[in-house]
Design a protein around this motif. Structure first.
Motif, mmCIF file in Angstrom:
data_model
loop_
_atom_site.group_PDB
_atom_site.id
_atom_site.type_symbol
_atom_site.label_atom_id
_atom_site.label_comp_id
_atom_site.label_asym_id
_atom_site.label_seq_id
_atom_site.Cartn_x
_atom_site.Cartn_y
_atom_site.Cartn_z
ATOM 1 N N TYR A 242 -5.094 -11.536 9.039
ATOM 2 C CA TYR A 242 -3.752 -12.056 8.761
ATOM 3 C C TYR A 242 -2.856 -10.866 8.437
ATOM 4 C CZ TYR A 242 -0.291 -15.297 6.928
ATOM 5 O OH TYR A 242 0.832 -16.037 6.712
ATOM 6 N N ASN A 243 -1.835 -10.678 9.198
ATOM 7 C CA ASN A 243 -0.875 -9.590 8.971
ATOM 8 C C ASN A 243 0.510 -10.198 8.785
ATOM 9 O OD1 ASN A 243 -2.782 -7.578 9.317
ATOM 10 N ND2 ASN A 243 -2.467 -7.484 11.539
ATOM 11 N N ALA A 244 1.184 -9.751 7.726
ATOM 12 C CA ALA A 244 2.541 -10.256 7.465
ATOM 13 C C ALA A 244 3.387 -9.150 6.825
ATOM 14 C CB ALA A 244 2.465 -11.469 6.555
ATOM 15 N N LEU A 245 4.694 -9.288 6.937
ATOM 16 C CA LEU A 245 5.635 -8.359 6.310
ATOM 17 C C LEU A 245 6.053 -8.937 4.968
ATOM 18 C CD1 LEU A 245 7.917 -7.389 9.320
ATOM 19 C CD2 LEU A 245 6.182 -5.991 8.224
ATOM 20 N N LEU A 246 6.067 -8.098 3.937
ATOM 21 C CA LEU A 246 6.485 -8.523 2.614
ATOM 22 C C LEU A 246 7.839 -7.867 2.301
ATOM 23 C CD1 LEU A 246 3.116 -8.111 0.688
ATOM 24 C CD2 LEU A 246 4.053 -10.193 1.658
#
Length: 149
Positions: free
Chosen positions: A39-43
């Motif tokens: 799971y890759n996401a931008l914070l």
């Protein structure tokens, strides 16, 4: 004089039965290939709080589902669950081997009477009968009963 004949061959029969039971215990270990999910996401930080801006990639594995991601009070929680799997197995195998041996022994006689020996036996019997007849005739003539005269 009663019997000069050789006996008949004798048959002996022996039976042997052997039963062999072999019991084998088998076991094995199953290997399960490694599995992962990502799971890759931008914070982003907004007013001092971290927020999820954009999910770049969520990828499930073979048996794993995509991870569940929560963001509460600047705290990141990622849950990824895999069900329990049994990896050990064992079983028994049984082999039955049945062997039957049958032995037949025939006793053969090798000393049979020849033709000349058989002729001598029959001549001896006939001469014995003639001799008994002559002795009986002689006794009859010498001691003739009186009632027969």
């Amino acid at each position: 004089m009663i019997s000069c004949r050789s006996p008949k061959p004798v048959q002996n029969e022996n039976k042997t039965q052997t039963i062999t039971i072999t019991e084998t215990l088998h076991d094995t270990v199953f290997k399960i290939a490694k599995d992962s999910s990502s799971y890759n996401a931008l914070l982003e930080c907004l007013n001092g709080k971290v927020i999820l801006k954009n999910v770049i990639q969520a990828e499930p594995g073979r048996t794993l589902k995509s991870p569940r991601v929560r963001l509460d009070n600047n705290k990141l929680q990622v849950d990824c669950n895999l069900k329990e799997q049994e990896l050990y197995a064992h079983w028994k195998s049984k082999q039955v081997k049945d062997v039957q041996e049958k032995t037949i022994t025939i006793t053969e006689f090798t000393n049979y009477l020849t033709f000349w020996q058989k002729v001598q036996i029959w001549l001896g019997r006939s001469l014995l009968l003639i001799l008994l007849f002559l002795i009986g005739r002689f006794l009859y003539k010498t001691y003739r009963p009186e009632w027969f005269k």
